[in-house]
Design an enzyme around this catalytic site. Structure first.
Site: not given
Lengths: 376, 376
Positions: B94, B268, B306, B308, B311, B337
């Protein structure tokens, strides 16, 4: 009932240093070994997979902390500590003794056990030798420790004598209370402060009970390091060759080296992880304080001789930035490095024993790390 | 000089949702995309490799923070931000505008730029459009942003009009100051608050300069969400099809869905990582506050749908324990996660656009997550 779990595999010809194989329910361990500490069912900042990448063979976790939070019954219902924390390898739990004795005014000791208040919420609890074993049976670690009396340093001979005898009586109660001999190996803990006769008294009493392994407790509690080495010099020759010897709570490089030279097989300590979180790294050139201004534009790795994840991917300048900016990744990267460093040191020492150049290897490491010769 | 970096690849027939390919020096990005935020050259708690496992395509880092610490010159000497933080993929920085404007009484705005005091040590600094571009040139991100005036909500029409015109003048100064057009794509930022005529005024002025992409700034700053959606409804049809549209600072699931339906390509937000560190997880069934007592003995994963790392390997009970015990691993596992959850949501939306069932997919997700129908 209890198994023969240890086999000596090589001995140094110039010292008492030895290698061995320690067999547990969750895997074999090559000794001498350093055990990373996962106090609250996690080695602070690390995943189990990361611990695997640095060849961690066995973790230590703390009975007192897990008993207080989340509770041993909950861990048991989760399938035990291995399952709860997702660590498939060997685990050792301490007895909780050291922690409750460290509570100071919050605890009261009797022959029956120790009454204490929680450091979290002030609630009242009582841990006896039987209770410690019950908690450790619930947690389900591969190696569990007898509940012993941990005394401060200095303490006089009479005080230590009484404490040693109580520790012996408590060890017997732990032995009798243990009900998972098939998959949990209960170690006795030899006490006796810095008094050779009391260490001998403690060792003889516990050896008579024939535990599968032995802790050496009550050292690194404030006594000079020379006193610790002196105790090891006298005590270890009295310990059986076919049982593992675990020097509890010790993990600085000098103590690891002096312990291995004297025949110690197992070590644990929060030192490498704790100093990592304070920004101090152990490197082949000695300690590095990463926040120091000298590292501001140091674009080289923490340790040029290290092949850990941190040293392979990040500069000192970046690590310093992470610590200055209070970023968690900094704590992770230094913890990762320090544990790798100590586990790699232990591997180097095992190899040196096998190839019978242990003393030479220790001298070289010591000079490089501390900048002065090893006294041996 | 500046390249054509974006190609639209599919459009939803029932909405303005679209997929696209965004080409940068460090790799191609499939849009619409959510960008994890690495404010201080690290996505809090995560390694770059972990970000790769969850298919992170591009990171955002904050110019203001890196300018203050460790300094853009140091980052440049480290080989640029990619090298410094060990992230080989695309990065967006930014302009620093939003952060310096957020300093409140510590900053003073003039036509030349913004004078402000450091939030770290109180030292005095000045960032102009030219300085912002110079800093971003040093950092070396793939996409950099024009220095704009970020105004609070609510603000009256006259105030916003003057601000829009200043932002236009500053955008021109950024455009002229930029000296790395070959490998850094400078985006203009459309302002205008919630006023359609001012958004149009800002868009027309910036589109005339022909930036390679456009940010939509000054939203999610306190206005009702309906006002944000209303701005997008009117503004986006005025934006060119062949340029990426970046809705800045927005990352809650509802805003992502409403943004994608309206044709936004990039988002974002610190939300997923920040709430993770506070113990809140985004799951397919909505938010889960992991410290709640209901999870004490919940031995199932955070989100049964999930895949991930968290999980697949840990229970809610263990995660709750980590948070209750203030363990860093808890912060890591929930961050991992939550980022996986949002990046997976974006992937689902991209696929839904390609297969032209975006609205249906959004309705199903929204109902499941929020327990009420999507208003569309």
């Amino acid at each position: 009932m209890k198994k023969n779990i240890f086999q000596q595999t090589a001995v140094s010809s110039e010292s008492k240093g030895r290698t061995g194989l320690l067999t547990t329910t969750h895997g074999q361990i090559e000794t001498p070994i350093f055990m990373p500490v996962g106090t609250q069912a996690t080695v602070k900042t690390m995943t189990p997979e990361e611990l695997k990448t640095i060849h961690t063979q066995i973790l230590l976790s703390n009975t007192y902390h897990l008993y207080m939070r989340p509770g041993h019954d909950l861990v048991a219902r989760a399938g035990g500590l291995h399952s709860f924390m997702n660590w498939p390898g060997p685990i050792l739990t301490d007895s909780g003794g050291f922690q409750v004795f460290s509570l100071g005014p919050l605890r009261k000791i009797t022959e029956e056990g120790v009454a204490f208040q929680s450091h979290i919420d002030g609630s009242r609890h009582f841990i006896s030798p039987e209770k410690s074993v019950e908690i450790q049976n619930s947690l389900g670690a591969d190696i569990i420790m007898a509940f012993d009396e941990c005394i401060p340093y200095p303490a006089d001979h009479e005080y230590v004598l009484h404490s040693v005898d109580r520790t012996t009586r408590w060890a017997k109660r732990c032995f009798d209370a243990h009900n998972r001999w098939d998959d949990q190996h209960l170690f006795g803990i030899i006490q006796g402060g810095i008094f050779h006769d009391l260490r001998q008294r403690s060792a003889e009493a516990l050896l008579a009970m024939d535990f599968p392994g032995y802790g050496i407790g009550g050292l690194s509690v404030g006594e000079p390091k020379e006193s610790m080495y002196d105790v090891l010099d006298h005590l270890i020759p009295q310990m059986p060759q076919d049982k593992p010897r675990y020097l509890m709570g010790v993990g600085s490089p000098d103590c690891l080296i002096h312990g291995v030279l004297r025949g110690v097989d197992m070590f644990d300590c929060v030192l490498p992880t704790r100093i990592a979180r304070n920004g101090t790294a152990m490197t082949s050139m000695g300690q590095v304080v990463i926040k120091n201004a000298v590292h501001t534009e140091a674009f080289e790795p923490l340790d040029p001789n290290c092949d850990c994840y941190t040293c392979q991917n990040y500069s000192r300048a970046y690590l310093r930035h992470l610590f200055k900016a209070n970023e968690i990744l900094g704590l992770r990267l230094l913890t990762w490095h320090n544990l790798h460093f100590l586990l790699h040191l232990m591997k180097t020492l095992r190899q040196a024993i096998t190839e019978d150049h242990l003393v030479e290897t220790c001298r070289a490491f010591y000079l490089q790390y501390y900048g002065k010769p090893l006294e041996w």
